[in-house]
Write a protein that holds these residues in place. Structure first.
Motif, PDB file in Angstrom:
ATOM      1  N   MET A   1      43.375  38.344  54.429  1.00  0.00           N
ATOM      2  CA  MET A   1      44.317  39.442  54.636  1.00  0.00           C
ATOM      3  C   MET A   1      44.616  40.122  53.306  1.00  0.00           C
ATOM      4  O   MET A   1      44.476  39.523  52.240  1.00  0.00           O
ATOM      5  N   LYS A   2      45.056  41.382  53.380  1.00  0.00           N
ATOM      6  CA  LYS A   2      45.401  42.129  52.174  1.00  0.00           C
ATOM      7  C   LYS A   2      46.748  41.669  51.623  1.00  0.00           C
ATOM      8  O   LYS A   2      47.708  41.513  52.380  1.00  0.00           O
ATOM      9  N   VAL A   3      46.790  41.452  50.303  1.00  0.00           N
ATOM     10  CA  VAL A   3      48.020  41.063  49.627  1.00  0.00           C
ATOM     11  C   VAL A   3      48.149  41.871  48.345  1.00  0.00           C
ATOM     12  O   VAL A   3      47.183  42.001  47.584  1.00  0.00           O
ATOM     13  N   VAL A   4      49.332  42.418  48.107  1.00  0.00           N
ATOM     14  CA  VAL A   4      49.607  43.093  46.837  1.00  0.00           C
ATOM     15  C   VAL A   4      49.910  42.015  45.797  1.00  0.00           C
ATOM     16  O   VAL A   4      50.766  41.153  46.021  1.00  0.00           O
ATOM     17  N   ALA A   5      49.199  42.073  44.675  1.00  0.00           N
ATOM     18  CA  ALA A   5      49.296  40.989  43.697  1.00  0.00           C
ATOM     19  C   ALA A   5      49.440  41.518  42.280  1.00  0.00           C
ATOM     20  O   ALA A   5      49.061  42.649  41.966  1.00  0.00           O
ATOM     21  N   ALA A   6      50.014  40.654  41.433  1.00  0.00           N
ATOM     22  CA  ALA A   6      50.021  40.889  39.989  1.00  0.00           C
ATOM     23  C   ALA A   6      48.735  40.318  39.415  1.00  0.00           C
ATOM     24  O   ALA A   6      48.402  39.162  39.665  1.00  0.00           O
ATOM     25  N   ILE A   7      48.015  41.141  38.665  1.00  0.00           N
ATOM     26  CA  ILE A   7      46.733  40.736  38.104  1.00  0.00           C
ATOM     27  C   ILE A   7      46.795  40.840  36.593  1.00  0.00           C
ATOM     28  O   ILE A   7      47.177  41.883  36.040  1.00  0.00           O
ATOM     29  N   LYS A   8      46.441  39.796  35.917  1.00  0.00           N
ATOM     30  CA  LYS A   8      46.461  39.778  34.452  1.00  0.00           C
ATOM     31  C   LYS A   8      45.328  40.625  33.905  1.00  0.00           C
ATOM     32  O   LYS A   8      44.174  40.473  34.307  1.00  0.00           O
ATOM     33  N   VAL A   9      45.646  41.507  32.957  1.00  0.00           N
ATOM     34  CA  VAL A   9      44.608  42.339  32.349  1.00  0.00           C
ATOM     35  C   VAL A   9      44.606  42.261  30.826  1.00  0.00           C
ATOM     36  O   VAL A   9      43.668  42.704  30.179  1.00  0.00           O
ATOM     37  N   GLY A  10      45.666  41.715  30.239  1.00  0.00           N
ATOM     38  CA  GLY A  10      45.748  41.683  28.783  1.00  0.00           C
ATOM     39  C   GLY A  10      46.499  40.472  28.280  1.00  0.00           C
ATOM     40  O   GLY A  10      46.815  39.542  29.031  1.00  0.00           O
ATOM     41  N   ASP A  11      46.800  40.487  27.002  1.00  0.00           N
ATOM     42  CA  ASP A  11      47.524  39.396  26.351  1.00  0.00           C
ATOM     43  C   ASP A  11      48.975  39.404  26.814  1.00  0.00           C
ATOM     44  O   ASP A  11      49.681  40.392  26.654  1.00  0.00           O
ATOM     45  N   MET A  12      49.441  38.292  27.372  1.00  0.00           N
ATOM     46  CA  MET A  12      50.809  38.209  27.875  1.00  0.00           C
ATOM     47  C   MET A  12      51.844  38.252  26.757  1.00  0.00           C
ATOM     48  O   MET A  12      53.032  38.346  27.010  1.00  0.00           O
ATOM     49  N   LYS A  13      51.389  38.184  25.500  1.00  0.00           N
ATOM     50  CA  LYS A  13      52.312  38.277  24.371  1.00  0.00           C
ATOM     51  C   LYS A  13      52.371  39.690  23.798  1.00  0.00           C
ATOM     52  O   LYS A  13      53.110  39.944  22.843  1.00  0.00           O
ATOM     53  N   ASP A  14      51.614  40.601  24.388  1.00  0.00           N
ATOM     54  CA  ASP A  14      51.618  41.988  23.926  1.00  0.00           C
ATOM     55  C   ASP A  14      53.013  42.577  24.114  1.00  0.00           C
ATOM     56  O   ASP A  14      53.626  42.419  25.170  1.00  0.00           O
ATOM     57  N   ASN A  15      53.518  43.253  23.102  1.00  0.00           N
ATOM     58  CA  ASN A  15      54.858  43.853  23.195  1.00  0.00           C
ATOM     59  C   ASN A  15      54.927  44.939  24.255  1.00  0.00           C
ATOM     60  O   ASN A  15      55.996  45.234  24.787  1.00  0.00           O
ATOM     61  N   ASP A  16      53.812  45.573  24.544  1.00  0.00           N
ATOM     62  CA  ASP A  16      53.752  46.605  25.570  1.00  0.00           C
ATOM     63  C   ASP A  16      53.433  45.933  26.904  1.00  0.00           C
ATOM     64  O   ASP A  16      52.286  45.574  27.172  1.00  0.00           O
ATOM     65  N   ILE A  17      54.467  45.737  27.740  1.00  0.00           N
ATOM     66  CA  ILE A  17      54.254  44.983  28.976  1.00  0.00           C
ATOM     67  C   ILE A  17      53.311  45.705  29.931  1.00  0.00           C
ATOM     68  O   ILE A  17      52.719  45.065  30.803  1.00  0.00           O
ATOM     69  N   SER A  18      53.149  47.025  29.785  1.00  0.00           N
ATOM     70  CA  SER A  18      52.234  47.764  30.654  1.00  0.00           C
ATOM     71  C   SER A  18      50.790  47.345  30.423  1.00  0.00           C
ATOM     72  O   SER A  18      49.923  47.598  31.263  1.00  0.00           O
ATOM     73  N   LYS A  19      50.521  46.710  29.290  1.00  0.00           N
ATOM     74  CA  LYS A  19      49.163  46.264  28.967  1.00  0.00           C
ATOM     75  C   LYS A  19      48.916  44.805  29.375  1.00  0.00           C
ATOM     76  O   LYS A  19      47.818  44.291  29.206  1.00  0.00           O
ATOM     77  N   ARG A  20      49.941  44.143  29.885  1.00  0.00           N
ATOM     78  CA  ARG A  20      49.794  42.728  30.232  1.00  0.00           C
ATOM     79  C   ARG A  20      49.197  42.526  31.613  1.00  0.00           C
ATOM     80  O   ARG A  20      48.382  41.635  31.827  1.00  0.00           O
TER      81      ARG A  20
END
Length: 351
Positions: A1-20
């Motif tokens: 089934m389709k699920v909306v998910a959070a997917i990691k794309v960058g360093d979780m320590k990056d100050n810019d959370i939009s890049k995480r």
């Protein structure tokens, strides 16, 4: 089934959370239906203010994981022992994303929120189907729509807020943050006879909604000095009750200064798990005798939240809707702050 998910794309320590992290659609299996479980076809799942933070990794969760917990839907299947509430296939329902065990020390001690075996493995509410235990499910009143019904969980938080602050009739109240919880909490304290009822909120449209819902004053924390304005409104005494619903680390530091002597200060939002705030114990706890607390989820609140669904004005919180396939756009819209609440429609054939 389709699920909306959070997917990691960058360093979780990056100050810019939009890049995480980013929002995406993944395929997940439906949880097996147990004897006491209920399977829902999800109608709507609202975006909580915490959801974009989860995507950005602020709370340290390991992606990928499903998002969403403010759910309404229709029962499509019942376990053979899911009989205690009289639920049936076709019922329109909403519920609590947390399943409490009922047997651990905390559940037995009237502190359900600290349940040692609380289960939210079935959390992904932004999905086509979800399986919850019967104890988590509440049938919606006939005059409450599925769109309104998905706000049961936020309303439960407003109920919990009232439990924590025990507002007094005629007490002076300030709410920091005019998001959905702030606006629902404002409506609730208005019912308790709050006076000098004030909202502090940087978005003009949300300040206008707060006035619509009964606020006496609205402060823009960007252009106005909150402490000066608060003291002007309260004749220099501060508010008997101050509640932060913003979750903003920029907003919370001033709140002890505007809480009246003997008053209650409630930090009622989620904050970055590494944030620490300076707090003068001598001044605020010794001299001013403030009661300072927070809250975690909404134990024992859902039966009363169901009662309040028809008492709250939810019209402005149920107008902006995205289909599940457009979840990424919905989250981008959420971050603009333009809309007080955004709903994800998870099955197009359900209204």
């Amino acid at each position: 089934m389709k699920v909306v998910a959070a997917i990691k794309v960058g360093d979780m320590k990056d100050n810019d959370i939009s890049k995480r992290g980013k929002v995406g659609i993944i395929d997940m299996p439906i949880n097996a239906l147990g004897d006491e479980d209920v399977k829902l076809k999800v109608a709507y799942c609202a975006i909580c203010g915490s959801d974009p933070h989860l995507v950005g990794g602020i709370f340290g969760w390991e992606a990928p994981f499903g998002l969403g917990h403010e759910v309404s839907g229709v029962i499509v299947e019942l376990g053979e022992k899911a009989t205690k509430k009289g639920l049936k296939v076709g019922d329109r329902v909403a519920g609590n994303f947390l399943k409490f065990c009922g047997t651990c020390y905390y559940c037995q001690n009237g502190q359900q929120q600290f349940c040692e075996y609380a289960n939210e493995s079935n959390r992904p509410g932004m999905s086509e189907y979800i399986v919850w235990h019967e104890s988590q499910i509440y049938k919606l009143p006939d005059d409450v729509s599925l769109k309104e019904g998905c706000l049961l969980e936020p309303i439960s938080i407003a109920v919990r807020m009232m439990d924590k602050i025990s507002p007094k009739f005629g007490g002076r109240v300030l709410i920091s943050g005019g998001g959905p919880i702030g606006l629902l909490g404002l409506q609730a304290v208005k019912m308790y006879g709050a006076t000098s009822l004030t909202i502090s909120e940087p978005i003009a449209e949300r300040r206008d909604l707060a006035i619509k819902y009964g606020a006496d004053y609205a402060i823009d924390p960007i252009t106005q000095d909150i402490e000066k304005e608060s003291m002007k409104i309260t004749n220099g005494r501060g508010y008997d009750t101050v509640v932060d619903c913003s979750g903003s680390v920029r907003a919370v530091g001033v709140l002890p200064k505007i809480t009246a002597r003997g008053g209650t200060l409630l930090y009622g939002a989620m904050y970055p798990n590494d944030y620490e705030m300076p707090f003068n114990l001598y001044k605020y706890c010794y001299m001013n005798e403030l009661t300072v607390s927070g809250y975690y989820v909404a134990p024992y609140a859902f039966p009363r939240a169901i009662q309040m669904l028809t008492k709250m004005d939810l019209s402005d919180l149920t107008t902006k809707i995205y289909n599940i396939e457009d979840a990424d756009e919905a989250f981008k819209a959420q971050l603009t702050g333009k809309y007080p609440k955004i709903l994800i429609k998870c099955n197009k054939d359900l209204e």
